[in-house]
Scaffold this motif. Structure first.
Motif, PDB file in Angstrom:
ATOM      1  N   UNK A 106       5.016  -1.458  14.332  1.00 32.47           N
ATOM      2  CA  UNK A 106       5.473  -2.700  15.087  1.00 32.47           C
ATOM      3  C   UNK A 106       6.945  -3.057  14.108  1.00 32.47           C
ATOM      4  N   UNK A 107       6.780  -3.039  12.854  1.00 30.36           N
ATOM      5  CA  UNK A 107       7.883  -3.423  12.085  1.00 30.36           C
ATOM      6  C   UNK A 107       9.092  -2.484  12.312  1.00 30.36           C
ATOM      7  N   UNK A 159       3.259  -8.607  18.775  1.00 31.92           N
ATOM      8  CA  UNK A 159       3.054  -8.755  17.367  1.00 31.92           C
ATOM      9  C   UNK A 159       1.851 -10.124  17.089  1.00 31.92           C
ATOM     10  N   UNK A 180       3.882  -7.992   7.020  1.00 30.08           N
ATOM     11  CA  UNK A 180       4.591  -7.108   8.293  1.00 30.08           C
ATOM     12  C   UNK A 180       3.675  -7.282   9.362  1.00 30.08           C
ATOM     13  N   UNK A 181       4.298  -7.365  10.530  1.00 27.30           N
ATOM     14  CA  UNK A 181       5.580  -6.940  11.009  1.00 27.30           C
ATOM     15  C   UNK A 181       6.583  -8.328  10.716  1.00 27.30           C
ATOM     16  N   UNK A 182       7.805  -8.172  10.216  1.00 28.18           N
ATOM     17  CA  UNK A 182       8.694  -9.397   9.996  1.00 28.18           C
ATOM     18  C   UNK A 182       9.862  -9.207  10.837  1.00 28.18           C
ATOM     19  N   UNK A 234       0.901  -2.223  12.125  1.00 31.53           N
ATOM     20  CA  UNK A 234       1.866  -3.148  11.736  1.00 31.53           C
ATOM     21  C   UNK A 234       3.148  -2.324  11.087  1.00 31.53           C
ATOM     22  N   UNK A 235       2.928  -1.361  10.629  1.00 30.33           N
ATOM     23  CA  UNK A 235       4.212  -0.296  10.396  1.00 30.33           C
ATOM     24  C   UNK A 235       4.915  -0.065  11.532  1.00 30.33           C
ATOM     25  N   UNK A 262       5.475  -6.772   0.304  1.00 25.59           N
ATOM     26  CA  UNK A 262       5.641  -6.581   1.738  1.00 25.59           C
ATOM     27  C   UNK A 262       4.312  -6.006   2.269  1.00 25.59           C
ATOM     28  N   UNK A 264       1.362  -5.028   5.244  1.00 28.39           N
ATOM     29  CA  UNK A 264       0.924  -4.772   6.614  1.00 28.39           C
ATOM     30  C   UNK A 264      -0.764  -5.306   6.803  1.00 28.39           C
ATOM     31  N   UNK A 265      -1.187  -5.730   5.624  1.00 29.80           N
ATOM     32  CA  UNK A 265      -2.666  -5.877   5.759  1.00 29.80           C
ATOM     33  C   UNK A 265      -2.877  -7.348   5.421  1.00 29.80           C
ATOM     34  N   UNK A 307      10.687  -3.192  15.951  1.00 25.99           N
ATOM     35  CA  UNK A 307      11.281  -4.403  15.875  1.00 25.99           C
ATOM     36  C   UNK A 307      12.814  -4.366  15.135  1.00 25.99           C
ATOM     37  N   UNK A 308      12.756  -3.590  13.907  1.00 26.64           N
ATOM     38  CA  UNK A 308      14.161  -3.526  13.181  1.00 26.64           C
ATOM     39  C   UNK A 308      15.042  -2.617  14.163  1.00 26.64           C
ATOM     40  N   UNK A 324       0.780  -1.055  -0.152  1.00 19.76           N
ATOM     41  CA  UNK A 324      -0.016   0.000  -0.017  1.00 19.76           C
ATOM     42  C   UNK A 324       0.822   1.091  -0.054  1.00 19.76           C
ATOM     43  N   UNK A 379      -5.292  -2.849  12.835  1.00 21.66           N
ATOM     44  CA  UNK A 379      -4.388  -3.915  12.448  1.00 21.66           C
ATOM     45  C   UNK A 379      -3.494  -3.031  11.383  1.00 21.66           C
ATOM     46  N   UNK A 380      -4.095  -2.306  10.390  1.00 18.29           N
ATOM     47  CA  UNK A 380      -3.132  -1.777   9.393  1.00 18.29           C
ATOM     48  C   UNK A 380      -2.196  -0.853   9.819  1.00 18.29           C
TER      49      UNK A 380
END
Lengths: 154, 382
Positions: free
Chosen positions: B169-170, B204, A139-141, B166-167, A114, A116-117, B173-174, A89, B162-163
């Motif tokens: 969180x990513x 996560x 994501x998240x990985x 996730x960013x 990649x 997040x959805x 984490x990094x 996205x 959720x959407x």
């Protein structure tokens, strides 16, 4: 504030690799020989793009972070990447459209979407239907899992 | 028909006759109407009471005519009737006014009132006429719509969270990874970061399970029920400890079925959560996955979730899977088990409840059946 992270190599610290979560591959120059693959990381969230690229660079890849599909295509025109890690996205050029354009430009590249959805599976199906064999990473990985996924399949 | 209608006296007589017929006709309409139609004078005393009013309130006309209309009002609203009378004396109408009334048997119900002033021949207000309608069903329907909308909004909210989550969180984490890599292996800060990494991995996982369930993949896939149960238990790890609940697992088989993981996860989370709530002082939660057959002798996997709570009485048990039925005061929508049953049905399975309220062995067991993948020809394995 995070300019220091953008694609510059780090001094190696000789990790012991004793089984702790952050024990990765040796970070000296021999790492570059093992992989040395060119990775294009595309994400409109600059922090995500930059940190992913940095992690990959630490582990012997040559990763470059860009924040738009346009920039990605410009980079690809200079030199085709071996791997593309592309957020699904994004504003303007959507991730999937960018991925398709990159695939046409660099057919040998391994392209990983990649996302997040959770609902991106449908997008992947559509791309596959058009003959584009993209992979998907949710994501998240964790860096550990990302590296595992990217590692060349022997 | 009178023969001589040119005579002014007979004309007047005809007019009176027609008028009388008209009034009788109108009276008959009022009397036979399903709606409650009540007449009252300016002091608020009931002057007429139709059959509809008898049915609605339970009082006969003989019982209420001459009594104040306020006997029908709830005691905590003493000003309602006087205010309405004030409006009426001014010649104003009260339209679809929603309130509550009390029937003869003491039962309270929601009602909609339309009250109009009544005039005599000279235009003076002499009283009021009320049309009353019981709106209990309407109210219940409105409540149901509101609840389902709430669920839909919650679902959409979960999708948005959720959407959005996730960013970051990513990124975090990094960043933790990169920060730790900067430090030598024996630095204490590195140990802290490793702990942070583990906690973040939990976040996560929680996000993945609780926010992602509504976005199942389009097609059914293979689910290993024992693994799914473990995933759900992981969510409740802390709660298990603090509530002193011991989990006994009996996974006779892994429990492979075909279905929608998000939906099955939702069912298991709901049942396990209910089991916790049933044991506020602690106890044993028993999860059993074993091969079995259903009533039609189809082969499949059975899952039973058992608690040692006080049990569910028969009257409640009978209504357990009804929508909006709940015994919990503030928490929950009363839809969980109804949805669970729907999900099991969708998967061509079933869910049953068994319970004992008689000490010393009290508790509840939810028994689920899933047909095994081979037996179920409707879905395709991933």
């Amino acid at each position: 504030m995070f300019a220091v992270f953008s694609g510059v190599g780090f001094a190696s610290r000789g990790e012991s690799g004793k089984g702790m979560p952050f024990s990765g591959r040796p970070q000296d120059r021999t790492g570059a020989k093992i992989t040395g693959q060119r990775v294009l990381v595309i994400d409109d969230e600059s922090l995500v793009a930059d940190t992913v690229a940095d992690i990959l660079n630490r582990h012997g890849y040559q990763a470059v972070a860009v924040y738009t599909g346009k920039e990605a295509l410009e980079q690809a025109r200079h030199a085709c990447p071996d791997i593309v890690l592309c957020d699904v996205i994004m504003p303007e050029v959507s991730g999937v459209e960018a991925a398709i354009a990159l695939h046409q430009l660099c057919p040998a590249a391994r392209i990983i979407l990649f996302s997040g959805q959770a609902g991106s599976a449908a997008l992947l199906e559509r791309a596959r239907a058009q003959g584009h064999d993209f992979e998907m990473l949710a994501k998240p990985v964790h860096p550990r899992d990302l590296l595992h996924r990217l590692a060349p399949k022997q | 028909m009178p023969k001589r209608h040119s005579n002014p006296e007979s004309k007047a007589a005809n007019k009176a006759l027609l008028r009388e017929r008209e009034l009788l006709h109108l009276a008959a309409i009022v009397e036979s109407s399903d709606d409650a139609i009540i007449g009252k004078d300016l002091e608020g005393s009931i002057t007429s009471w139709n059959k509809g009013a008898e049915r609605l309130y339970g009082y006969t006309a003989a019982e209420v005519i001459g009594t104040p209309i306020s006997i029908l009002s709830p005691p905590e609203r003493p000003d309602e009737v006087p205010l309405i009378m004030q409006k009426l004396r001014r010649g104003e109408r009260v339209d679809h006014f929603q309130t509550e009334r009390i029937a003869k048997d003491g039962r309270r119900f929601p009602i909609s009132l339309t009250i109009s002033p009544v005039y005599d021949g000279s235009g003076t207000i002499i009283g009021a006429s009320t049309i009353a309608r019981d709106i209990s069903l309407q109210k219940a329907a409105e409540e149901a719509v509101r609840r389902s909308e709430k669920l839909a909004v919650t679902g959409r909210l979960a999708a948005t969270i959720a959407h959005e989550i996730n960013n970051p969180l990513e990124a975090v984490t990094n960043l933790i990874y990169l920060a730790a890599a900067e430090l030598s292996p024996d630095s204490p800060a590195r140990a802290y970061l490793e702990a942070a990494d583990a906690e973040l991995a939990r976040v996560v996982e929680i996000a993945r399970q609780t926010l992602g369930f509504h976005r199942d993949s389009a097609a059914p896939c293979v689910i290993v029920l024992s693994q799914l149960l473990e995933d759900v238990l992981m969510l409740y790890e802390r709660k298990l400890h603090s509530r002193r609940i011991i989990v006994e697992r009996r996974y006779d088989v892994p429990g492979e079925i075909t279905g929608m993981p998000g939906e099955i996860r939702q069912v298991m989370a709901n049942l396990i959560s209910n089991a916790f709530d049933a044991m506020p002082g602690g106890g044993k939660l028993c999860l059993h996955v074993y091969p079995g057959r259903d009533g039609d002798r189809r082969r499949g996997v059975r899952v039973s979730i058992a608690d040692e709570g006080t049990g569910i009485p028969g009257a409640v048990r009978a209504r357990l899977f009804e929508p909006f039925f709940t015994t919990k005061q503030d928490v929950g929508t009363g839809l969980g088990l109804w949805i669970a049953r729907g999900i099991l049905q969708k998967h061509h399975g079933s869910i049953r409840v068994y319970s004992s309220i008689r000490p010393p062995r009290t508790g509840t067991v939810f028994s689920l059946f899933f047909p095994s993948a081979a037996a179920d020809s409707r879905t395709t394995a991933a």
